[in-house]
Design a protein around this motif. Structure first.
Motif, PDB file in Angstrom:
ATOM      1  N   LEU A  19       0.917  -1.165  -0.031  1.00 43.43           N
ATOM      2  CA  LEU A  19       0.185  -0.019  -0.055  1.00 43.43           C
ATOM      3  C   LEU A  19       0.912   1.448   0.033  1.00 43.43           C
ATOM      4  O   LEU A  19       0.382   2.082  -0.653  1.00 43.43           O
ATOM      5  CB  LEU A  19      -0.832   0.004   1.131  1.00 43.43           C
ATOM      6  CG  LEU A  19      -1.816   0.992   1.300  1.00 43.43           C
ATOM      7  CD1 LEU A  19      -2.850   0.963   0.242  1.00 43.43           C
ATOM      8  CD2 LEU A  19      -2.863   0.939   2.604  1.00 43.43           C
ATOM      9  N   LEU A  20       1.893   1.395   0.774  1.00 42.11           N
ATOM     10  CA  LEU A  20       2.852   2.497   0.871  1.00 42.11           C
ATOM     11  C   LEU A  20       3.786   2.650  -0.361  1.00 42.11           C
ATOM     12  O   LEU A  20       3.988   3.749  -0.733  1.00 42.11           O
ATOM     13  CB  LEU A  20       3.690   2.460   2.058  1.00 42.11           C
ATOM     14  CG  LEU A  20       3.393   3.702   3.193  1.00 42.11           C
ATOM     15  CD1 LEU A  20       1.914   3.122   3.616  1.00 42.11           C
ATOM     16  CD2 LEU A  20       4.316   3.597   4.307  1.00 42.11           C
ATOM     17  N   ARG A  21       4.015   1.355  -0.992  1.00 40.92           N
ATOM     18  CA  ARG A  21       4.946   1.481  -2.147  1.00 40.92           C
ATOM     19  C   ARG A  21       4.157   2.316  -3.233  1.00 40.92           C
ATOM     20  O   ARG A  21       4.826   2.920  -4.263  1.00 40.92           O
ATOM     21  CB  ARG A  21       5.389   0.110  -2.593  1.00 40.92           C
ATOM     22  CG  ARG A  21       6.206   0.113  -3.920  1.00 40.92           C
ATOM     23  CD  ARG A  21       6.641  -1.267  -4.145  1.00 40.92           C
ATOM     24  NE  ARG A  21       7.914  -1.854  -3.061  1.00 40.92           N
ATOM     25  CZ  ARG A  21       7.634  -2.872  -2.368  1.00 40.92           C
ATOM     26  NH1 ARG A  21       6.720  -3.800  -2.881  1.00 40.92           N
ATOM     27  NH2 ARG A  21       8.441  -3.166  -1.406  1.00 40.92           N
ATOM     28  N   SER A  22       2.743   2.022  -3.350  1.00 39.30           N
ATOM     29  CA  SER A  22       1.893   2.636  -4.468  1.00 39.30           C
ATOM     30  C   SER A  22       1.886   4.029  -4.181  1.00 39.30           C
ATOM     31  O   SER A  22       1.491   5.038  -5.037  1.00 39.30           O
ATOM     32  CB  SER A  22       0.551   1.866  -4.639  1.00 39.30           C
ATOM     33  OG  SER A  22      -0.137   2.534  -3.285  1.00 39.30           O
ATOM     34  N   THR A  23       2.446   4.608  -3.009  1.00 39.20           N
ATOM     35  CA  THR A  23       2.234   6.127  -2.722  1.00 39.20           C
ATOM     36  C   THR A  23       3.602   6.998  -2.954  1.00 39.20           C
ATOM     37  O   THR A  23       3.570   8.055  -2.855  1.00 39.20           O
ATOM     38  CB  THR A  23       1.968   6.483  -1.382  1.00 39.20           C
ATOM     39  OG1 THR A  23       2.916   5.981  -0.485  1.00 39.20           O
ATOM     40  CG2 THR A  23       0.552   5.894  -0.785  1.00 39.20           C
ATOM     41  N   HIS A  25       6.976   7.685  -5.862  1.00 40.48           N
ATOM     42  CA  HIS A  25       6.949   8.340  -7.019  1.00 40.48           C
ATOM     43  C   HIS A  25       6.522   7.534  -8.449  1.00 40.48           C
ATOM     44  O   HIS A  25       5.613   8.168  -8.864  1.00 40.48           O
ATOM     45  CB  HIS A  25       8.201   9.096  -7.097  1.00 40.48           C
ATOM     46  CG  HIS A  25       8.475   9.614  -8.768  1.00 40.48           C
ATOM     47  ND1 HIS A  25       7.696  10.446  -9.479  1.00 40.48           N
ATOM     48  CD2 HIS A  25       9.348   9.269  -9.726  1.00 40.48           C
ATOM     49  CE1 HIS A  25       8.094  10.707 -10.605  1.00 40.48           C
ATOM     50  NE2 HIS A  25       9.034   9.820 -10.866  1.00 40.48           N
ATOM     51  N   PRO A  26       7.237   6.700  -8.735  1.00 41.89           N
ATOM     52  CA  PRO A  26       6.870   6.073  -9.946  1.00 41.89           C
ATOM     53  C   PRO A  26       5.622   5.539 -10.237  1.00 41.89           C
ATOM     54  O   PRO A  26       4.725   5.496 -11.049  1.00 41.89           O
ATOM     55  CB  PRO A  26       7.932   5.108 -10.264  1.00 41.89           C
ATOM     56  CG  PRO A  26       8.767   4.783  -9.123  1.00 41.89           C
ATOM     57  CD  PRO A  26       8.438   5.827  -8.140  1.00 41.89           C
ATOM     58  N   GLU A  30       0.822   6.817 -11.778  1.00 41.67           N
ATOM     59  CA  GLU A  30      -0.020   5.778 -12.621  1.00 41.67           C
ATOM     60  C   GLU A  30      -1.413   5.505 -12.128  1.00 41.67           C
ATOM     61  O   GLU A  30      -2.204   4.897 -12.843  1.00 41.67           O
ATOM     62  CB  GLU A  30       0.767   4.259 -12.745  1.00 41.67           C
ATOM     63  CG  GLU A  30       2.106   4.480 -13.313  1.00 41.67           C
ATOM     64  CD  GLU A  30       2.792   2.959 -13.052  1.00 41.67           C
ATOM     65  OE1 GLU A  30       2.335   2.306 -12.627  1.00 41.67           O
ATOM     66  OE2 GLU A  30       3.832   3.134 -13.582  1.00 41.67           O
ATOM     67  N   LEU A  31      -1.599   6.048 -11.088  1.00 39.43           N
ATOM     68  CA  LEU A  31      -3.077   5.678 -10.344  1.00 39.43           C
ATOM     69  C   LEU A  31      -3.781   6.827 -10.733  1.00 39.43           C
ATOM     70  O   LEU A  31      -3.503   8.020 -10.963  1.00 39.43           O
ATOM     71  CB  LEU A  31      -2.862   5.549  -8.969  1.00 39.43           C
ATOM     72  CG  LEU A  31      -2.204   4.674  -8.241  1.00 39.43           C
ATOM     73  CD1 LEU A  31      -1.942   4.802  -6.668  1.00 39.43           C
ATOM     74  CD2 LEU A  31      -2.484   3.251  -8.583  1.00 39.43           C
ATOM     75  N   ASP A  32      -5.121   6.482 -10.976  1.00 38.94           N
ATOM     76  CA  ASP A  32      -6.267   7.504 -11.395  1.00 38.94           C
ATOM     77  C   ASP A  32      -6.961   8.123  -9.964  1.00 38.94           C
ATOM     78  O   ASP A  32      -6.546   7.636  -8.859  1.00 38.94           O
ATOM     79  CB  ASP A  32      -7.414   6.670 -12.341  1.00 38.94           C
ATOM     80  CG  ASP A  32      -8.238   5.925 -11.424  1.00 38.94           C
ATOM     81  OD1 ASP A  32      -7.752   5.302 -10.475  1.00 38.94           O
ATOM     82  OD2 ASP A  32      -9.557   5.789 -11.750  1.00 38.94           O
ATOM     83  N   ARG A  33      -7.481   9.024 -10.204  1.00 38.99           N
ATOM     84  CA  ARG A  33      -8.114   9.863  -8.849  1.00 38.99           C
ATOM     85  C   ARG A  33      -8.961   9.280  -7.998  1.00 38.99           C
ATOM     86  O   ARG A  33      -8.970   8.987  -6.727  1.00 38.99           O
ATOM     87  CB  ARG A  33      -8.861  11.078  -9.216  1.00 38.99           C
ATOM     88  CG  ARG A  33      -9.152  11.922  -8.364  1.00 38.99           C
ATOM     89  CD  ARG A  33      -9.629  13.515  -8.637  1.00 38.99           C
ATOM     90  NE  ARG A  33     -10.270  13.983  -7.886  1.00 38.99           N
ATOM     91  CZ  ARG A  33     -11.074  15.108  -7.770  1.00 38.99           C
ATOM     92  NH1 ARG A  33     -11.080  15.679  -9.110  1.00 38.99           N
ATOM     93  NH2 ARG A  33     -11.612  15.764  -7.004  1.00 38.99           N
ATOM     94  N   LYS A  91       0.005  12.494   3.033  1.00 31.96           N
ATOM     95  CA  LYS A  91       0.311  13.788   2.440  1.00 31.96           C
ATOM     96  C   LYS A  91       0.661  13.500   0.925  1.00 31.96           C
ATOM     97  O   LYS A  91       0.728  14.793   0.280  1.00 31.96           O
ATOM     98  CB  LYS A  91       1.559  14.277   3.233  1.00 31.96           C
ATOM     99  CG  LYS A  91       1.394  14.817   4.734  1.00 31.96           C
ATOM    100  CD  LYS A  91       2.649  15.494   5.452  1.00 31.96           C
ATOM    101  CE  LYS A  91       2.435  16.027   6.571  1.00 31.96           C
ATOM    102  NZ  LYS A  91       3.525  16.526   7.463  1.00 31.96           N
ATOM    103  N   ARG A  92       1.738  12.619   0.628  1.00 27.01           N
ATOM    104  CA  ARG A  92       1.818  12.397  -0.883  1.00 27.01           C
ATOM    105  C   ARG A  92       0.769  12.094  -1.660  1.00 27.01           C
ATOM    106  O   ARG A  92       0.450  12.744  -2.972  1.00 27.01           O
ATOM    107  CB  ARG A  92       2.886  11.206  -1.156  1.00 27.01           C
ATOM    108  CG  ARG A  92       4.117  11.549  -0.399  1.00 27.01           C
ATOM    109  CD  ARG A  92       5.155  10.130  -0.822  1.00 27.01           C
ATOM    110  NE  ARG A  92       4.885   8.817  -0.321  1.00 27.01           N
ATOM    111  CZ  ARG A  92       5.217   8.606   0.895  1.00 27.01           C
ATOM    112  NH1 ARG A  92       6.017   9.323   1.541  1.00 27.01           N
ATOM    113  NH2 ARG A  92       4.869   7.437   1.416  1.00 27.01           N
ATOM    114  N   LEU A  93      -0.100  11.342  -1.056  1.00 27.25           N
ATOM    115  CA  LEU A  93      -1.604  11.299  -1.823  1.00 27.25           C
ATOM    116  C   LEU A  93      -2.458  12.410  -2.111  1.00 27.25           C
ATOM    117  O   LEU A  93      -3.012  12.844  -2.830  1.00 27.25           O
ATOM    118  CB  LEU A  93      -2.708  10.062  -1.069  1.00 27.25           C
ATOM    119  CG  LEU A  93      -1.985   8.813  -1.271  1.00 27.25           C
ATOM    120  CD1 LEU A  93      -2.957   7.764  -0.440  1.00 27.25           C
ATOM    121  CD2 LEU A  93      -1.942   8.115  -2.814  1.00 27.25           C
TER     122      LEU A  93
END
Length: 173
Positions: A19-23, A25-26, A30-33, A91-93
């Motif tokens: 879950l955290l890896r997807s937040t 940079h790369p 790639e994720l939509d809103r 915060k990143r999200l």
């Protein structure tokens, strides 16, 4: 204080790592809103849970509360650091969601500006209905002149100029 990626990952179990890896940079770009908002909700729940663990641990250490539960999860060792990792992911999200919102707003403003320009151009060249005649004689051609738009400062300036000239003339005689 920023926490490194490796130390952040060392605090978490497998599902939380993914879950955290997807937040980061790369992957976050790639994720939509909709996915971003769903993950933000999950991370908020995890952060709140860690906040509760941290608060309970603090109360236990100060002697204000009894230890609760028979068994805590294996990741309870450092609840403050885990809470911080989840908070930084949120915060990143939030920044990425805000970036999506700004992009959508710019797109909407651009479309509105193009629509306004189309309306203005249509107003400058009004379409006239085709005139019908009794026979197949001559047909009037529609005017190709553009409609002149006078600025407000010029409206009434001629009559004002005439008033001034007449006043000068009356003053002389």
């Amino acid at each position: 204080m920023a926490v490194s990626y490796k130390s952040e990952m060392s605090l978490l179990d497998f599902e939380e790592r993914e879950l955290l890896r997807s937040t980061h940079h790369p992957y976050i770009s790639e994720l939509d809103r909709g996915t971003l908002e769903d993950r933000r909700g999950l991370l908020r729940d995890l952060r709140d849970k860690e906040k509760g663990f941290a608060r309970q641990k603090q109360r236990e250490s100060s002697g204000k509360a009894e230890p609760r539960g028979k068994r805590f999860p294996g990741t309870i060792a450092r609840p403050y650091q885990r809470k911080q990792a989840f908070a930084s992911a949120i915060k990143r999200l939030n920044r990425e969601i805000r970036r999506h919102e700004v992009f959508e707003a710019k797109t909407a403003h651009g479309e509105a500006a193009r629509h306004a320009l189309e309306l203005r151009r249509a107003q400058q060249f009004p379409e006239r209905p085709e005139q019908k005649t009794a026979d197949e004689g001559l047909r009037p051609l529609p005017s190709r002149r553009t409609r002149r738009i006078l600025p407000g400062s010029q409206i009434g300036s001629v009559s004002q100029q005439n008033k001034r000239h007449q006043a000068r003339k009356d003053k002389r005689s």
